[in-house]
Design an enzyme around this catalytic site. Structure first.
Site, PDB file in Angstrom:
ATOM      1  N   GLU A 109     -14.052  -3.013  -1.541  1.00  0.00           N
ATOM      2  CA  GLU A 109     -14.238  -3.223  -0.094  1.00  0.00           C
ATOM      3  C   GLU A 109     -15.625  -2.737   0.335  1.00  0.00           C
ATOM      4  O   GLU A 109     -15.989  -1.567   0.101  1.00  0.00           O
ATOM      5  CB  GLU A 109     -13.141  -2.486   0.685  1.00  0.00           C
ATOM      6  CG  GLU A 109     -13.265  -2.663   2.193  1.00  0.00           C
ATOM      7  CD  GLU A 109     -12.013  -2.279   2.963  1.00  0.00           C
ATOM      8  OE1 GLU A 109     -10.968  -1.984   2.343  1.00  0.00           O
ATOM      9  OE2 GLU A 109     -12.081  -2.268   4.205  1.00  0.00           O
ATOM     10  N   GLU A 137      -5.743   3.994  -3.032  1.00  0.00           N
ATOM     11  CA  GLU A 137      -7.183   4.128  -2.773  1.00  0.00           C
ATOM     12  C   GLU A 137      -7.743   5.347  -3.503  1.00  0.00           C
ATOM     13  O   GLU A 137      -7.253   6.466  -3.312  1.00  0.00           O
ATOM     14  CB  GLU A 137      -7.428   4.315  -1.263  1.00  0.00           C
ATOM     15  CG  GLU A 137      -7.008   3.107  -0.438  1.00  0.00           C
ATOM     16  CD  GLU A 137      -7.290   3.297   1.047  1.00  0.00           C
ATOM     17  OE1 GLU A 137      -7.932   4.294   1.432  1.00  0.00           O
ATOM     18  OE2 GLU A 137      -6.849   2.438   1.827  1.00  0.00           O
ATOM     19  N   ASP A 141       0.832  -1.212   0.000  1.00  0.00           N
ATOM     20  CA  ASP A 141       0.000   0.000   0.000  1.00  0.00           C
ATOM     21  C   ASP A 141       0.862   1.256   0.000  1.00  0.00           C
ATOM     22  O   ASP A 141       1.891   1.317   0.682  1.00  0.00           O
ATOM     23  CB  ASP A 141      -0.841   0.044   1.287  1.00  0.00           C
ATOM     24  CG  ASP A 141      -2.262  -0.445   1.076  1.00  0.00           C
ATOM     25  OD1 ASP A 141      -2.766  -0.360  -0.064  1.00  0.00           O
ATOM     26  OD2 ASP A 141      -2.864  -0.907   2.053  1.00  0.00           O
TER      27      ASP A 141
HETATM   28  O1  KIV Z   1      -4.813  -2.261   4.143  1.00  0.00           O
HETATM   29  C1  KIV Z   1      -5.381  -3.338   3.921  1.00  0.00           C
HETATM   30  O2  KIV Z   1      -5.089  -4.387   4.503  1.00  0.00           O
HETATM   31  C2  KIV Z   1      -6.417  -3.346   2.903  1.00  0.00           C
HETATM   32  C3  KIV Z   1      -7.301  -4.539   2.795  1.00  0.00           C
HETATM   33  C4  KIV Z   1      -8.211  -4.649   3.941  1.00  0.00           C
HETATM   34  C5  KIV Z   1      -8.018  -4.598   1.496  1.00  0.00           C
HETATM   35  O3  KIV Z   1      -6.557  -2.400   2.187  1.00  0.00           O
END
Ligand code: KIV
Length: 275
Positions: free
Chosen positions: A193, A126, A96
């Site tokens: 989500e 996101e 992420d």
């Molecule tokens: O940060 C995360 O683990 C996520 C998942 C819940 C999809 O974005």
């Protein structure tokens, strides 16, 4: 299956790539994703056949004790991506980009390069329409992108809490439109989500990229759960999650059961699904 006796048959025997995942979408074989944060879990995921690992910024809440993902930094993400990459050399690893590290395409490029150098094979961002230019910039420069729509936790202060999204017709249309734009911009995967089942199904059937659902029903191309939820470590688990450790008895068996239930389309059941 007792701890330590994972059969070689369940282990990944080849590298999972974006091509592997696209082929799986085409043939209708579901793939399994787990959000996890350290080397031993990453190794166990490889042994139990988990195709995709997400080093999610959820680590802010699951590991570091924050109330939201907003405080997570690039340094924390890099630390955990490096750990996961050391434990697993077969699954596809997504990292992420945390809050406010991809507000402009150039900032996204600089920070995505850092996550990739730490060992990720893909970055996750996101957002919808506003990210199309960024997705195009990253993918054209060799950085695969997973988009994330619906309940995007970095926008928790806009949503007024961790709430399901896409419940009105207008909201659902906007999410559908965003998914199509991101697909056209070159995104390789899409996390959906906490959106209604019908919306997740419609998006999955109308985009070329594979979709990964969480709280989005069983019609997506894949499922993701956070390791803490799988292992029953979350004090108030979300409705869509399931404690697989409870019935499986040990950690490898819990991962195997989760993977098996996703592959068979048994998880999520109605009990773990929004209307
Ligand atoms: O940060 C995360 O683990 C996520 C998942 C819940 C999809 O974005």
């Amino acid at each position: 299956m007792p701890y330590g006796q994972i059969s070689a048959a369940t282990a990944l025997d080849k590298n999972i790539t974006v091509t592997t995942l696209r082929k799986m979408k085409q043939t209708g074989e579901k793939f399994v994703t787990v959000a996890l944060y350290d080397a031993p879990m990453a190794a166990m995921a490889q042994q139990t056949g988990v195709e995709v690992l997400l080093v999610g910024d959820s680590l802010g809440m699951t590991v570091l004790g924050y109330k939201t993902t907003i405080p997570v930094t690039m340094e924390q993400m890099i630390y955990h991506v490096e750990a996961v990459a050391r434990g697993n050399d077969k699954s596809l690893i997504m990292g992420d980009l945390p809050f406010m590290t991809y507000a402009t395409p150039q900032q996204a490029l600089d920070n995505a390069a850092r996550i990739m150098r730490a060992g990720a094979n893909m970055v996750k961002l996101e957002g919808g329409e506003w990210l199309a230019e960024t997705v195009q910039m990253l993918t054209q420069r060799g950085i695969p992108v997973c988009a994330h729509l619906g309940l995007t936790p970095q926008s928790v202060n806009i949503f007024g809490g961790f709430r399901a999204q896409g419940k009105t017709a207008a909201e659902a249309e906007k999410i559908f439109y965003d998914a199509q734009l991101l697909d056209e911009a070159g995104a390789d995967l899409l996390v959906l989500e906490c959106v209604p089942v019908a919306l997740a199904k419609r998006i999955t059937e109308n985009v070329s990229m594979p979709t990964i659902g969480i709280g989005a029903g069983r019609d997506t191309d894949a499922q993701v759960l956070v390791i803490n939820d799988i292992l029953g470590l979350t004090p108030q688990p979300p409705k869509f999650s399931k404690n697989f450790l409870k019935e499986a008895g040990d950690i490898p068996s819990a991962l195997l059961k989760y993977a098996d239930d996703v592959k068979k389309g048994v998880f999520p059941s109605d009990e773990h699904t929004f209307g």
